[in-house]
Design an enzyme around this catalytic site. Sequence first.
Site, PDB file in Angstrom:
ATOM      1  N   GLY A  72      17.579 155.978  78.280  1.00 48.69           N
ATOM      2  CA  GLY A  72      17.362 155.816  77.040  1.00 48.69           C
ATOM      3  C   GLY A  72      17.552 155.029  76.401  1.00 48.69           C
ATOM      4  N   SER A  73      18.178 153.060  76.800  1.00 50.23           N
ATOM      5  CA  SER A  73      18.243 151.992  75.801  1.00 50.23           C
ATOM      6  C   SER A  73      17.156 151.729  76.326  1.00 50.23           C
ATOM      7  CB  SER A  73      19.165 151.280  76.032  1.00 50.23           C
ATOM      8  OG  SER A  73      20.418 151.721  76.500  1.00 50.23           O
ATOM      9  N   ASN A 153      24.737 160.273  68.383  1.00 48.43           N
ATOM     10  CA  ASN A 153      25.679 160.560  69.358  1.00 48.43           C
ATOM     11  C   ASN A 153      27.471 160.299  69.069  1.00 48.43           C
ATOM     12  OD1 ASN A 153      24.483 157.763  68.919  1.00 48.43           O
ATOM     13  ND2 ASN A 153      26.210 157.676  69.777  1.00 48.43           N
ATOM     14  N   GLN A 181      20.677 162.601  72.286  1.00 44.68           N
ATOM     15  CA  GLN A 181      21.703 163.376  72.525  1.00 44.68           C
ATOM     16  C   GLN A 181      21.073 165.091  72.678  1.00 44.68           C
ATOM     17  OE1 GLN A 181      25.428 162.715  73.052  1.00 44.68           O
ATOM     18  NE2 GLN A 181      25.464 160.715  73.106  1.00 44.68           N
ATOM     19  N   THR A 239       9.116 149.223  91.057  1.00 43.36           N
ATOM     20  CA  THR A 239       9.331 150.426  92.103  1.00 43.36           C
ATOM     21  C   THR A 239      10.172 151.937  91.373  1.00 43.36           C
ATOM     22  OG1 THR A 239       9.536 148.395  93.477  1.00 43.36           O
ATOM     23  CG2 THR A 239      10.188 150.878  94.499  1.00 43.36           C
ATOM     24  N   CYS A 326      30.041 152.322  73.826  1.00 48.05           N
ATOM     25  CA  CYS A 326      30.209 150.306  73.574  1.00 48.05           C
ATOM     26  C   CYS A 326      30.411 149.757  72.420  1.00 48.05           C
ATOM     27  CB  CYS A 326      27.783 150.875  73.418  1.00 48.05           C
ATOM     28  SG  CYS A 326      27.047 152.104  73.253  1.00 48.05           S
TER      29      CYS A 326
HETATM   30  C1  LIG Z   1      21.385 158.586  70.752  1.00 47.59           C
HETATM   31  C2  LIG Z   1      21.704 157.263  71.731  1.00 47.59           C
HETATM   32  N1  LIG Z   1      21.075 156.911  72.567  1.00 47.59           N
HETATM   33  C3  LIG Z   1      20.969 155.547  73.601  1.00 47.59           C
HETATM   34  C4  LIG Z   1      21.317 156.044  74.573  1.00 47.59           C
HETATM   35  C5  LIG Z   1      21.738 155.315  75.413  1.00 47.59           C
HETATM   36  O1  LIG Z   1      21.636 155.261  76.317  1.00 47.59           O
HETATM   37  P1  LIG Z   1      21.158 155.157  78.260  1.00 47.59           P
HETATM   38  O2  LIG Z   1      22.871 155.185  78.622  1.00 47.59           O
HETATM   39  O3  LIG Z   1      21.002 155.848  79.223  1.00 47.59           O
HETATM   40  O4  LIG Z   1      20.666 153.862  78.234  1.00 47.59           O
HETATM   41  C6  LIG Z   1      22.563 156.777  74.001  1.00 47.59           C
HETATM   42  C7  LIG Z   1      23.714 156.698  74.971  1.00 47.59           C
HETATM   43  O5  LIG Z   1      24.548 156.015  75.150  1.00 47.59           O
HETATM   44  C8  LIG Z   1      22.851 157.601  73.049  1.00 47.59           C
HETATM   45  O6  LIG Z   1      23.234 158.397  73.073  1.00 47.59           O
END
Ligand SMILES: Cc1ncc(COP(=O)(O)O)c(C=O)c1O
Lengths: 395, 147
Positions: A72-73, A153, A181, A239, A326
Amino acid sequence: MRKIYADNAATTSLHPLVLEKMMPYLTTVYGNPSSLYAIGAEAKEAVESSREKIAKLIGANSPNEIYFTSGGSEADNWAIKGVCRALKKKGKNHIITSKFEHHAVLHTCKALEKEGFEVTYLDVYENGIVKVEDVKNAIKDTTALVTIMYANNEIGTIQPIKEIGMVCREKGVVFHTDAVQAVTQVPINVEEECIDLLSLTAHKFHGPKGCGALYCRRGIRPEILIDGGAQERTRRAGTENVAGIVGLAEALELAISNMEERNSRLTKMRDRLIDGLLKIERSRINGDRVSRLPGNINMCFEGIEGESLLLKLDFAGISASSGSACTSGDLDPSHVLLSIGLPHEIAHGSMRLSFSDDNTEEDVDYILEQVPVIVDYLRMMSPLWEKIKEEERNN
Amino acid sequence: MAYTEKVMDHFANPRNVGEIPDASGIGEVGNSKCGDIMKMYIKVEGNVIVDCKFKTFGCGAAIATSSMATELIKGKTIDEALKLTNKAVMEALDGLPPVKVHCSVLAEQAIKAALADYYTRQGIDPEPIVGKIQECDHDHGCGCSDF
Ligand SMILES: Cc1ncc(COP(=O)(O)O)c(C=O)c1O
Ligand code: FES
Ligand SMILES: [Zn+2]
Ligand SMILES: [Zn+2]
């Protein structure tokens, strides 16, 4: 002792069927998808059929609109930095987002501020929901991108994404949503909801960690974030995480197939738990109660601090969180709770529980038994609680 | 972020929780905005701290450092208690994660505040003996005002 994992918004267990589908790509089919020989081609085929599956499941027009990422990040970073940097060349230097986005979005916007972008952080009000009107009013000629998360989240509030999408479409502004989410918890169709870019990640719906995707509508060309080889039709180098990609597609399919049944079950559990915990004096539920993810409970208990509550819950076998994973290690209360107007001292006493397919009504019973006892114990030793009670007596 | 076994022990079974109704000195430090408040009660007989109790609103480390601080000064003379440092509290707990060091500072300050109150009650100006009580040692940089 009972063990209850109630932190599914942080991450989820890997579904055994997902692992089973992934196994061949972790063992025998180890070929590089870019290679021409058989095990390479077999891996390539797995990646492409996963892409097709995912495109269909989120209502995309074409598999070519799905790009695999490390999660996600990365999808958030790429969508926002990519679109904004590309449009800056056309004189656009304004971003609209909300005050309570995930750090993957907020910190990305902060980074772009340093590159000269102006960022509007929209209010989310007491209920934790962005107003479509505010988005409309914030859009100007220079707006490059609107990025609003699908569901929060921490407090689980679901945003009016389709309405925001329609406003952006009408005004000709690119619209991204971090749906990390929401995917598998809310029915999503990128076409119907006028979404231009969407981030998702497998580990939030019983898939593997470290694998996600960015949906990017045809015709939208974000600048490249990861330079290198020609993978992902030259748009994202590296990859492919073949097993991860296969797991992502399988987990998505599984979770969407029983979404309706799960949502009605989790909503019932959620509401019973919230009603039960609200019986604790000076407690509150954070965020809208209705426009809310089915498995999300976020509450504050005055007079106590979140970390000590979490540690006590852990002793009782309950894994919960206080703000996003985090954020822990930070000294300050979560920006999400502050954004909905909670005073610091109340925001410090928050608890998030998040359920998935793995949770049961018995979990709710047990949590309802444990939390009031723990809250009472911590209040008994809290000088802040003493003050609150004293003020009550004086009023 | 991991706590040591000693920290977990003092958090799970905090020593000397409560109040002393006829305390010789009471000190309170911290700030609810930051998420930690410590309140210390001491009972002094002659020159000795015969009893010490605490109440704390705060994280696991705040509760553990309060508990350890009461143990370290109970039965000690006032002079010994004045020498208590946050470092000594941390060492007694086998260390704290860096972001939690401020909790041990708060514990030291809470003891000093109780001693200051004790002197004040005797009609003695505490500042030359105890020093200034810092309310807070860390910057409140949550960034909430940035958004
Ligand atoms: C709303 C939201 N965006 C982004 C992320 C980041 O995703 P990832 O941990 O796969 O990088 C999270 C999860 O921690 C999230 O809850
Ligand atoms: S007491 Fe104010 S920042 Fe810690
Ligand atoms: Zn603390
Ligand atoms: Zn603040």
